[in-house]
Design a protein around this motif. Structure first.
Motif: not given
Length: 307
Positions: A247-257, A295-307
């Protein structure tokens, strides 16, 4: 054995990221170790919401509600985080943490039926106020589906032999009875592991819909985080960890063209930034052997459009 919160300081410190104020969520209150430490580090204007399904955990949380007006407990699965918080007027939060798996009190109390170490009724429900017990489910499930569950959720190579033996036994009343059936059916045990370990894990996961809840929880938690908000999740076995990692990998990877082959700027689709992956220290493992597989995995939210 009393409950010892795994990766306690590592999780809370990672969740806060140096802050001392905000709205935070503990998706798995348990006995409140992570929540209490979090509250101790937050200012008087902060809020902490926690979720749990276990009636005994809810009783502990109700007491904490009386002690600290910044804290609210919600009797629900963390899979319902977005709906439950929105109903309370909370649209975004500064951090969400979760400590997956079974707590020590659940394992250690024979009457909960989670463990073969102490004989008790074959229950295994985290919320024992509703749903089928493990004993009831084993009567209803067909042999093929049971074998698939034991193979998939327990990663047990002898799942078909074990499922056949369980179904042949009829109604199984106790944890020790189930453990003995599996032990007899199992042709080869792993070193330092009981023959029934993987089967018990698989049945528990199915009874409580644990992996389904994790799949539902992660996107909802992400939706609740605003920019800079953090997600910190502790897992105890490879099935859970794989879901979180992917999940973290998918949400932190740039989509392909889009495949047209024209030079263009890739569309920014990332919603998370990986922060850390942490294991328990040697010292913690000595004090609490159950932390060995955590295992502890930590990720941070970016590009939130609601603010």
């Amino acid at each position: 054995m009393s409950h010892i919160s795994v990766l306690l300081h590592e999780t809370v410190d990672a969740l806060l990221g140096g802050r001392n104020t905000g709205i935070y969520v503990d998706g798995t209150f348990g006995r409140g170790g992570h929540t209490r430490l979090l509250l101790s580090k937050l200012d008087e204007h902060s809020r902490v919401y926690a979720f749990d399904k276990d009636p005994q955990a809810l009783a502990v949380a109700a007491q904490l509600e009386q002690e600290d007006p910044r804290f609210t407990i919600i009797h629900a699965s963390f899979a319902d985080i977005k709906t439950a918080l929105n109903q309370r007027g909370v649209e975004t939060v500064d951090g969400v943490m979760a400590d997956l798996g079974v707590s020590s009190p659940q394992l250690d109390q024979a009457e909960r039926g989670f463990s073969f170490m102490k004989d008790g009724p074959l229950d295994m429900r985290m919320d024992n106020s509703q749903g089928l017990t493990a004993a009831q489910w084993l009567v209803e499930v067909d042999e093929e589906h049971l074998a698939n569950i034991i193979f998939q959720y327990g990663e047990e190579r002898y799942s078909r032999r074990i499922a056949k033996a369980i179904k042949a036994a009829g109604y199984i009343e106790s944890t020790s009875q189930l453990a003995e059936i599996v032990k007899v059916a199992h042709p080869k045990w792993e070193k330092n592991k009981h023959a029934a370990t993987r089967t018990f894990q698989a049945i528990r996961i199915e009874i409580n819909k644990e992996l389904e809840d994790v799949h539902a929880f992660l996107p909802e938690a992400l939706d609740m985080l605003h920019n800079g908000g953090r997600l910190a999740v502790i897992s105890f076995h490879s099935l859970e960890d794989r879901i979180i990692k992917q999940f973290i990998q998918k949400e932190s990877t740039l989509a392909e063209d889009d495949g047209w082959g024209l030079p263009q700027k890739p569309k920014e689709t990332r919603r998370l930034k990986k922060i850390d992956r942490v294991r328990a220290s040697e010292e913690e493992v000595k004090q609490n052997p159950r932390s060995r597989s955590a295992w502890l995995r930590v990720a941070e939210r970016i590009n939130f459009k609601g603010e």
